[in-house]
Design an enzyme around this catalytic site. Sequence first.
Site, mmCIF file in Angstrom:
data_model
loop_
_atom_site.group_PDB
_atom_site.id
_atom_site.type_symbol
_atom_site.label_atom_id
_atom_site.label_comp_id
_atom_site.label_asym_id
_atom_site.label_seq_id
_atom_site.Cartn_x
_atom_site.Cartn_y
_atom_site.Cartn_z
ATOM 1 C CG HIS A 98 24.199 47.598 45.629
ATOM 2 N ND1 HIS A 98 23.023 47.222 44.997
ATOM 3 C CD2 HIS A 98 24.767 46.447 46.085
ATOM 4 C CE1 HIS A 98 22.907 45.911 45.065
ATOM 5 N NE2 HIS A 98 23.949 45.415 45.731
ATOM 6 C CB CYS B 211 25.440 44.368 42.966
ATOM 7 S SG CYS B 211 24.607 42.846 43.441
ATOM 8 C CG ASN C 192 21.202 42.924 46.675
ATOM 9 O OD1 ASN C 192 21.130 43.562 45.625
ATOM 10 N ND2 ASN C 192 22.325 42.412 47.131
HETATM 11 O O1 UT7 Z 1 24.847 42.863 46.388
HETATM 12 C C1 UT7 Z 1 26.091 42.269 46.349
HETATM 13 C C2 UT7 Z 1 26.817 42.554 47.556
HETATM 14 N N1 UT7 Z 1 26.229 41.799 48.640
HETATM 15 C C3 UT7 Z 1 26.666 42.006 49.833
HETATM 16 O O2 UT7 Z 1 27.526 42.842 49.986
HETATM 17 C C4 UT7 Z 1 26.145 41.172 50.955
HETATM 18 C C5 UT7 Z 1 27.178 41.131 52.028
HETATM 19 N N2 UT7 Z 1 26.850 40.342 53.172
HETATM 20 C C6 UT7 Z 1 25.797 40.555 53.997
HETATM 21 O O3 UT7 Z 1 24.956 41.369 53.751
HETATM 22 C C7 UT7 Z 1 25.783 39.802 55.308
HETATM 23 O O4 UT7 Z 1 27.014 39.137 55.473
HETATM 24 C C8 UT7 Z 1 24.622 38.786 55.438
HETATM 25 C C9 UT7 Z 1 23.297 39.526 55.619
HETATM 26 C C10 UT7 Z 1 24.580 37.925 54.197
HETATM 27 C C11 UT7 Z 1 24.843 37.889 56.654
HETATM 28 O O5 UT7 Z 1 25.034 38.664 57.816
HETATM 29 P P1 UT7 Z 1 26.258 38.356 58.796
HETATM 30 O O6 UT7 Z 1 26.121 39.228 59.940
HETATM 31 O O7 UT7 Z 1 27.523 38.458 57.991
HETATM 32 O O8 UT7 Z 1 25.961 36.879 59.251
HETATM 33 P P2 UT7 Z 1 26.859 35.566 59.039
HETATM 34 O O9 UT7 Z 1 26.932 35.212 57.587
HETATM 35 O O10 UT7 Z 1 28.142 35.734 59.788
HETATM 36 O O11 UT7 Z 1 25.947 34.505 59.777
HETATM 37 C C12 UT7 Z 1 25.687 34.581 61.176
HETATM 38 C C13 UT7 Z 1 24.820 33.386 61.547
HETATM 39 C C14 UT7 Z 1 25.358 32.061 61.042
HETATM 40 O O12 UT7 Z 1 25.132 31.087 62.054
HETATM 41 P P3 UT7 Z 1 26.330 30.605 63.007
HETATM 42 O O13 UT7 Z 1 27.368 30.045 62.078
HETATM 43 O O14 UT7 Z 1 26.783 31.837 63.724
HETATM 44 O O15 UT7 Z 1 25.659 29.576 63.888
HETATM 45 C C15 UT7 Z 1 24.498 31.745 59.856
HETATM 46 O O16 UT7 Z 1 24.384 30.361 59.609
HETATM 47 O O17 UT7 Z 1 23.505 33.522 60.978
HETATM 48 C C16 UT7 Z 1 23.168 32.316 60.291
HETATM 49 N N3 UT7 Z 1 22.267 32.632 59.200
HETATM 50 C C17 UT7 Z 1 20.931 32.750 59.355
HETATM 51 N N4 UT7 Z 1 20.149 32.616 60.437
HETATM 52 C C18 UT7 Z 1 18.833 32.823 60.277
HETATM 53 C C19 UT7 Z 1 22.564 32.874 57.898
HETATM 54 N N5 UT7 Z 1 21.444 33.164 57.218
HETATM 55 C C20 UT7 Z 1 20.423 33.090 58.091
HETATM 56 C C21 UT7 Z 1 19.025 33.277 57.989
HETATM 57 N N6 UT7 Z 1 18.275 33.156 59.097
HETATM 58 N N7 UT7 Z 1 18.426 33.633 56.824
#
Ligand code: UT7
Length: 324
Positions: free
Chosen positions: A251, A114, A281
């Site tokens: 980005h 990225c 992204n």
């Molecule tokens: O381009 C390269 C750089 N990329 C990045 O920098 C991406 C960085 N990360 C992110 O953008 C975010 O961390 C995400 C968008 C990927 C995730 O957001 P988050 O607020 O960090 O959520 P999380 O990973 O802590 O997940 C929260 C909950 C989890 O459930 P539990 O464990 O709390 O029950 C996940 O399993 O959301 C769940 N979850 C989803 N739920 C519905 C994960 N993906 C999904 C989904 N739909 N698609």
Amino acid sequence: MTVRAVIEGAGHYLPERVVPNSWFEGWLDTSDEWIRSRSGIERRRFAADDEATSDLATHAARAALDAAGLNVDDIDGVIVATSTPDLTFPSVATMVQRDLGMTHGFGFDVQAVCAGFIYALTNANALIIAGQARRLLVIGAETFSRIMDWQDRSTCVLFGDGAGAVVLSAQEGNGTPDDRGILSADLNSDGRYREMLYVDGGVSTTGDAGKLRMQGNPLFRQAVEKLTETADVALEKIGLSGSDVDWIVPHQANIRIIQGTARKMGVPMDRVILTVQDHGNTSAASIPLALSVGAADGRIRKGDLVLSEAIGGGLAWGAVALRW
Ligand code: UT7
């Protein structure tokens, strides 16, 4: 006299197929509401089956040449930032040369995931300053839809396909931050973070292209911290700070990362070019796509100070400060 690499034109290309968040609700335990609120993404584009990264890149290159009022004979080389090449080799850049009918000059790819466009711009700037080239096409092009695990809801809803390009050309400056062109850059990488974002296949291991794997939440925390730091370093190198920035063109991974970074830099969100809602992204393509959108709609104007920053697999991250 100082040689500066100035952006003479920007262009982009997005595949025709628009995929709204609701498309994923059919087979994944996810929702439009979750995707919007956690990432800011509303839709993304996916390349057609017969469209490869070089096709996207070539369209974007043509658009950038048109915007600059130039043609391929004016270009000395092509640099493509991509992690999703058509083939293991040759480079996407040489295929773009072929498709543009460019039989002179050179082409090569840069792979910093990225952060690829930041790395490509920095390399292009160095080639121009060293006198190796006077005009370069610098392209970010990706087909991340090809490396998605469609059963992994934590990744497949986040990425899209597209390409953006700029024409960089040597111009004379006076050596001050008032010059047009690339003013400073800061590049970083640290392989200890490999597990946070990688693809689980490759030529010398599995023999296939593999699928993207990401630890989103730890990466999120690294992203805000490292992006703010690299942006500050790039600006400090030219004696400027967030208050001097006309546009952050970041980005586009997640709107919350973009907001957090802008807040830490002291830059209000009305001075940030946002495309994440429409493109998702697109990895190395996201910054040149956003530059092209911001320039085409008249927000980014000649003389504006633009700060771009990116982080991705590696981890690799960096920032470029330039005057449009
Ligand atoms: O381009 C390269 C750089 N990329 C990045 O920098 C991406 C960085 N990360 C992110 O953008 C975010 O961390 C995400 C968008 C990927 C995730 O957001 P988050 O607020 O960090 O959520 P999380 O990973 O802590 O997940 C929260 C909950 C989890 O459930 P539990 O464990 O709390 O029950 C996940 O399993 O959301 C769940 N979850 C989803 N739920 C519905 C994960 N993906 C999904 C989904 N739909 N698609």
